[in-house]
Design a protein around this motif. Sequence first.
Motif, PDB file in Angstrom:
ATOM      1  N   UNK A 300      64.593  37.991  54.144  1.00  0.00           N
ATOM      2  CA  UNK A 300      65.973  37.261  54.315  1.00  0.00           C
ATOM      3  C   UNK A 300      65.927  36.007  54.941  1.00  0.00           C
ATOM      4  N   UNK A 301      66.998  35.066  54.481  1.00  0.00           N
ATOM      5  CA  UNK A 301      67.147  33.707  54.654  1.00  0.00           C
ATOM      6  C   UNK A 301      68.203  33.500  55.563  1.00  0.00           C
ATOM      7  N   UNK A 302      68.398  32.710  56.452  1.00  0.00           N
ATOM      8  CA  UNK A 302      69.441  32.504  57.443  1.00  0.00           C
ATOM      9  C   UNK A 302      69.656  30.845  57.390  1.00  0.00           C
ATOM     10  N   UNK A 303      70.716  30.332  57.459  1.00  0.00           N
ATOM     11  CA  UNK A 303      71.442  29.163  57.473  1.00  0.00           C
ATOM     12  C   UNK A 303      72.647  28.719  58.321  1.00  0.00           C
ATOM     13  N   UNK A 304      72.877  27.751  59.015  1.00  0.00           N
ATOM     14  CA  UNK A 304      73.917  27.536  59.965  1.00  0.00           C
ATOM     15  C   UNK A 304      74.977  26.877  59.203  1.00  0.00           C
ATOM     16  N   UNK A 305      76.243  27.019  59.119  1.00  0.00           N
ATOM     17  CA  UNK A 305      77.421  26.208  58.815  1.00  0.00           C
ATOM     18  C   UNK A 305      78.242  25.817  59.922  1.00  0.00           C
ATOM     19  N   UNK A 312      75.156  31.893  57.408  1.00  0.00           N
ATOM     20  CA  UNK A 312      74.903  32.565  56.132  1.00  0.00           C
ATOM     21  C   UNK A 312      73.454  33.380  55.948  1.00  0.00           C
ATOM     22  N   UNK A 313      73.724  34.585  55.347  1.00  0.00           N
ATOM     23  CA  UNK A 313      72.627  35.356  55.088  1.00  0.00           C
ATOM     24  C   UNK A 313      72.249  35.654  53.740  1.00  0.00           C
ATOM     25  N   UNK A 314      71.117  35.540  53.369  1.00  0.00           N
ATOM     26  CA  UNK A 314      70.711  35.600  51.793  1.00  0.00           C
ATOM     27  C   UNK A 314      69.830  36.675  51.928  1.00  0.00           C
ATOM     28  N   UNK A 315      69.700  37.685  50.877  1.00  0.00           N
ATOM     29  CA  UNK A 315      68.184  38.437  50.723  1.00  0.00           C
ATOM     30  C   UNK A 315      67.439  37.392  49.657  1.00  0.00           C
ATOM     31  N   UNK A 316      66.220  37.909  49.784  1.00  0.00           N
ATOM     32  CA  UNK A 316      65.053  36.950  48.874  1.00  0.00           C
ATOM     33  C   UNK A 316      64.505  38.281  48.178  1.00  0.00           C
ATOM     34  N   UNK A 317      64.570  38.001  46.660  1.00  0.00           N
ATOM     35  CA  UNK A 317      63.879  38.997  46.099  1.00  0.00           C
ATOM     36  C   UNK A 317      62.515  38.618  45.730  1.00  0.00           C
ATOM     37  N   UNK A 318      61.746  39.406  44.760  1.00  0.00           N
ATOM     38  CA  UNK A 318      60.418  39.209  44.542  1.00  0.00           C
ATOM     39  C   UNK A 318      60.306  38.088  43.651  1.00  0.00           C
ATOM     40  N   UNK A 319      61.133  37.186  43.446  1.00  0.00           N
ATOM     41  CA  UNK A 319      60.599  36.132  42.650  1.00  0.00           C
ATOM     42  C   UNK A 319      61.228  34.886  43.450  1.00  0.00           C
ATOM     43  N   UNK A 320      61.802  35.049  44.544  1.00  0.00           N
ATOM     44  CA  UNK A 320      62.129  33.968  45.443  1.00  0.00           C
ATOM     45  C   UNK A 320      63.717  33.585  45.039  1.00  0.00           C
ATOM     46  N   UNK A 321      64.155  34.393  44.609  1.00  0.00           N
ATOM     47  CA  UNK A 321      65.858  34.169  44.133  1.00  0.00           C
ATOM     48  C   UNK A 321      66.691  34.865  45.454  1.00  0.00           C
ATOM     49  N   UNK A 322      67.664  34.312  45.425  1.00  0.00           N
ATOM     50  CA  UNK A 322      68.470  34.488  46.866  1.00  0.00           C
ATOM     51  C   UNK A 322      69.782  35.436  46.271  1.00  0.00           C
ATOM     52  N   UNK A 364      67.152  45.257  60.053  1.00  0.00           N
ATOM     53  CA  UNK A 364      65.931  44.897  59.272  1.00  0.00           C
ATOM     54  C   UNK A 364      65.870  45.318  58.069  1.00  0.00           C
ATOM     55  N   UNK A 365      66.891  46.314  57.644  1.00  0.00           N
ATOM     56  CA  UNK A 365      67.023  46.818  56.343  1.00  0.00           C
ATOM     57  C   UNK A 365      67.862  46.036  55.259  1.00  0.00           C
ATOM     58  N   UNK A 366      69.013  45.552  55.942  1.00  0.00           N
ATOM     59  CA  UNK A 366      69.834  44.766  55.335  1.00  0.00           C
ATOM     60  C   UNK A 366      70.164  43.276  55.575  1.00  0.00           C
ATOM     61  N   UNK A 367      69.270  42.939  56.688  1.00  0.00           N
ATOM     62  CA  UNK A 367      69.545  41.487  56.956  1.00  0.00           C
ATOM     63  C   UNK A 367      70.830  41.169  57.770  1.00  0.00           C
ATOM     64  N   UNK A 368      71.838  42.008  57.722  1.00  0.00           N
ATOM     65  CA  UNK A 368      72.859  41.729  58.530  1.00  0.00           C
ATOM     66  C   UNK A 368      72.951  41.424  59.961  1.00  0.00           C
ATOM     67  N   UNK A 369      73.895  40.607  60.377  1.00  0.00           N
ATOM     68  CA  UNK A 369      73.860  40.350  61.967  1.00  0.00           C
ATOM     69  C   UNK A 369      75.063  40.934  62.756  1.00  0.00           C
TER      70      UNK A 369
END
Length: 393
Positions: A300-305, A312-322, A364-369
């Motif tokens: 997962x990737x996290x960024x602050x607004x 913001x929370x993104x899932x990262x797939x096997x190719x690096x896409x969000x 840790x399964x979904x990345x959600x906060x």
Amino acid sequence: MSRPDFSRRHFLKLAGLGVAALNPLLAAAEPRKEQDYLVYIGTYAKPEAESIFLYSLNPVTGALARVNGFKAGENPSYLTLAADRRHLYAVNETTEYEGAKSGAVSAFAIDGRTGGLTLLNRQPSLGGAPCYISLDHTNHTALVANYVGGNVSAFPVQANGQLSPSSALDQHHGTGPHKNQTSPHAHCILPDPANRFAFAVDLGTDQVTGYQLDVKQGKLTPNQTPAFTAKPGAGPRHLTFHPNKRWAFLINELNSSVTALNYNAAQGTFTEIQTLSSLPADFKGENSCADIHVSPDGKFLYGSNRGHNSIVVFAIDASGHLTLVQHADVQGKTPRNFTLDPTGRILLVANQNSNNIISYFIDKQTGKLRPTGKSVELPSPVYLQILPDFRKV
């Protein structure tokens, strides 16, 4: 006078044996003690005030408790920690230092018993408003980005932890189309995973500049072409690498977006995989992005607004896409920096303009906060440096 412990458990401990050596089933039944953490917190503060704080973090509840505060100079807004945890380094984000147009860089010794800080020395950063500091992976060179100065500098680290005068300085040039891009604004500099290159992210020029990194000499040799050029007006701010060392992620302050990148470690260059907005589609207000981190497991990737006041929370797939997962309310204003504990179970957010730090549980399964319900108040927190609790108390 306390009575000596002559218990069987004490005897086994002295003999180098634990309960597991005697009875593995009994050991397995005992609850495992969680690793506690310490958090050094950088702030915007006046020279005479406490400006770096030390808190403890309970990894089960997400609760923070104050340990101490230190007078560390004016505006120690960004920190970095030596790998051996014996020294801490900070930028003092000012536009004037000792009569020159410069901020400063401070070195501190860490007390291994209490976590206390003692100032070792301070050097001019050679540019106004230093806002980022990192160490190369051998801890021989400190790298600094000067926002107002629009340049980056390097400082050899001495054996005793002190900083030598700057050994390298590179001035950026250029502008961008946004009103905040009338001059260069270096906002980040860090080494690549192999410690071969250093990359400086410049908000004012929309570029990531690559440098050949010589840690023995403390030298930065700029590459002839940019390592990456963002979209005009994007205002790239911070860069972070994925644990697999093949991808990196760039957060863009001015157009509120996140860019996933492929990393060419041989050339020291990046190519775009994808760019996504950091905001909900229906958001209409003003926003600027700040910090970015990948979860320790790389999922997962996290960024602050700042403005939307969210992570913001993104899932990262096997190719690096969000793929967008969530926008989590930070329960405050202007989330500048945030951090994850080393296990990826707790996330802390420093809300600069509401003077509070909020903690979250990470699924840790979904990345959600999910808010822990725990928070602390302190003036203008802007940086969080987390590490295992090493204190001998």
